[in-house]
Write a protein that holds these residues in place. Sequence first.
Motif, PDB file in Angstrom:
ATOM      1  N   PHE A   1       8.610   0.185  -4.119  1.00 26.52           N
ATOM      2  CA  PHE A   1       9.041  -0.704  -5.199  1.00 26.52           C
ATOM      3  C   PHE A   1       7.998  -0.551  -6.303  1.00 26.52           C
ATOM      4  N   PHE A   2       8.402  -0.028  -7.466  1.00 25.22           N
ATOM      5  CA  PHE A   2       7.419   0.224  -8.516  1.00 25.22           C
ATOM      6  C   PHE A   2       8.010   0.007  -9.898  1.00 25.22           C
ATOM      7  N   ASN A   3       7.360  -0.828 -10.697  1.00 22.39           N
ATOM      8  CA  ASN A   3       7.615  -0.977 -12.128  1.00 22.39           C
ATOM      9  C   ASN A   3       9.086  -1.218 -12.470  1.00 22.39           C
ATOM     10  N   ALA A   4       9.754  -2.032 -11.727  1.00 20.08           N
ATOM     11  CA  ALA A   4      11.159  -2.398 -11.970  1.00 20.08           C
ATOM     12  C   ALA A   4      12.099  -1.198 -11.939  1.00 20.08           C
ATOM     13  N   GLU A   5      11.656  -0.074 -11.366  1.00 22.62           N
ATOM     14  CA  GLU A   5      12.504   1.105 -11.197  1.00 22.62           C
ATOM     15  C   GLU A   5      13.306   0.934  -9.905  1.00 22.62           C
ATOM     16  N   PRO A   6      14.382   1.687  -9.753  1.00 26.58           N
ATOM     17  CA  PRO A   6      15.115   1.626  -8.484  1.00 26.58           C
ATOM     18  C   PRO A   6      14.202   2.026  -7.320  1.00 26.58           C
ATOM     19  N   THR A   7      14.421   1.414  -6.179  1.00 22.45           N
ATOM     20  CA  THR A   7      13.607   1.733  -5.013  1.00 22.45           C
ATOM     21  C   THR A   7      13.893   3.155  -4.542  1.00 22.45           C
ATOM     22  N   VAL A   8      12.863   3.782  -4.012  1.00 20.16           N
ATOM     23  CA  VAL A   8      12.994   5.128  -3.459  1.00 20.16           C
ATOM     24  C   VAL A   8      12.307   5.148  -2.101  1.00 20.16           C
TER      25      VAL A   8
ATOM     26  N   VAL B   1       5.556  10.082   4.257  1.00 22.81           N
ATOM     27  CA  VAL B   1       4.119  10.345   4.210  1.00 22.81           C
ATOM     28  C   VAL B   1       3.606  10.532   5.632  1.00 22.81           C
ATOM     29  N   MET B   2       2.461  11.177   5.750  1.00 21.96           N
ATOM     30  CA  MET B   2       1.849  11.352   7.064  1.00 21.96           C
ATOM     31  C   MET B   2       1.373  10.000   7.577  1.00 21.96           C
ATOM     32  N   LYS B   3       1.294   9.847   8.882  1.00 23.66           N
ATOM     33  CA  LYS B   3       0.980   8.552   9.490  1.00 23.66           C
ATOM     34  C   LYS B   3      -0.358   7.974   9.071  1.00 23.66           C
ATOM     35  N   GLY B   4      -1.358   8.775   8.746  1.00 24.53           N
ATOM     36  CA  GLY B   4      -2.675   8.259   8.384  1.00 24.53           C
ATOM     37  C   GLY B   4      -2.800   7.781   6.942  1.00 24.53           C
ATOM     38  N   ILE B   5      -1.798   8.023   6.123  1.00 26.00           N
ATOM     39  CA  ILE B   5      -1.847   7.647   4.703  1.00 26.00           C
ATOM     40  C   ILE B   5      -1.707   6.135   4.580  1.00 26.00           C
ATOM     41  N   THR B   6      -2.556   5.499   3.739  1.00 28.69           N
ATOM     42  CA  THR B   6      -2.537   4.038   3.615  1.00 28.69           C
ATOM     43  C   THR B   6      -2.122   3.550   2.236  1.00 28.69           C
ATOM     44  N   SER B   7      -1.951   4.455   1.257  1.00 31.32           N
ATOM     45  CA  SER B   7      -1.498   4.033  -0.066  1.00 31.32           C
ATOM     46  C   SER B   7      -0.736   5.168  -0.741  1.00 31.32           C
ATOM     47  N   ILE B   8       0.026   4.799  -1.757  1.00 27.56           N
ATOM     48  CA  ILE B   8       0.815   5.750  -2.536  1.00 27.56           C
ATOM     49  C   ILE B   8       0.397   5.610  -3.987  1.00 27.56           C
ATOM     50  N   LEU B   9       0.186   6.736  -4.652  1.00 30.14           N
ATOM     51  CA  LEU B   9      -0.219   6.735  -6.054  1.00 30.14           C
ATOM     52  C   LEU B   9       1.009   6.835  -6.951  1.00 30.14           C
ATOM     53  N   ARG B  10       1.111   5.932  -7.903  1.00 33.12           N
ATOM     54  CA  ARG B  10       2.151   5.957  -8.934  1.00 33.12           C
ATOM     55  C   ARG B  10       1.473   5.743 -10.279  1.00 33.12           C
ATOM     56  N   THR B  11       2.112   6.183 -11.364  1.00 36.59           N
ATOM     57  CA  THR B  11       1.545   6.044 -12.697  1.00 36.59           C
ATOM     58  C   THR B  11       2.502   5.267 -13.593  1.00 36.59           C
ATOM     59  N   TYR B  12       1.984   4.221 -14.236  1.00 32.75           N
ATOM     60  CA  TYR B  12       2.759   3.437 -15.188  1.00 32.75           C
ATOM     61  C   TYR B  12       2.998   4.258 -16.459  1.00 32.75           C
ATOM     62  N   PRO B  13       3.995   3.898 -17.265  1.00 38.81           N
ATOM     63  CA  PRO B  13       4.269   4.627 -18.508  1.00 38.81           C
ATOM     64  C   PRO B  13       3.069   4.710 -19.466  1.00 38.81           C
ATOM     65  N   ASN B  14       2.164   3.737 -19.410  1.00 36.02           N
ATOM     66  CA  ASN B  14       0.994   3.761 -20.291  1.00 36.02           C
ATOM     67  C   ASN B  14      -0.116   4.670 -19.765  1.00 36.02           C
ATOM     68  N   GLY B  15       0.122   5.356 -18.645  1.00 38.65           N
ATOM     69  CA  GLY B  15      -0.844   6.281 -18.079  1.00 38.65           C
ATOM     70  C   GLY B  15      -1.757   5.685 -17.030  1.00 38.65           C
ATOM     71  N   GLU B  16      -1.678   4.380 -16.799  1.00 38.79           N
ATOM     72  CA  GLU B  16      -2.523   3.720 -15.799  1.00 38.79           C
ATOM     73  C   GLU B  16      -2.030   4.053 -14.397  1.00 38.79           C
ATOM     74  N   ASP B  17      -2.970   4.459 -13.543  1.00 39.42           N
ATOM     75  CA  ASP B  17      -2.636   4.754 -12.149  1.00 39.42           C
ATOM     76  C   ASP B  17      -2.620   3.483 -11.317  1.00 39.42           C
TER      77      ASP B  17
END
Length: 75
Positions: free
Chosen positions: A7-14, A18-34
């Motif tokens: 769930f990110f930035n009011a976009e449709p859910t996707v 990810v591999m089991k050890g991964i604990t976060s997902i990186l996304r970038t806002y339209p203003n360039g902020e990660d």
Amino acid sequence: MKKVIVFFNAEPTVTVSVMKGITSILRTYPNGEDAHLPIMSAGFPSLTGDHKVVYVASDRDLSSDEILEAVRKLS
């Protein structure tokens, strides 16, 4: 691999895998902020006694109804 509903930035859910050890997902806002979205698990018991776990990453607070609705749409 585990499937995570994002769930990110009011976009449709996707759903992303990810591999089991991964604990976060990186996304970038339209203003360039990660944004590093932590992966959380949500458990839902059923009437038959089994227990379903759903992995979710979000940039906002979610209700269990929002998560269940996304699971239904993405299934």
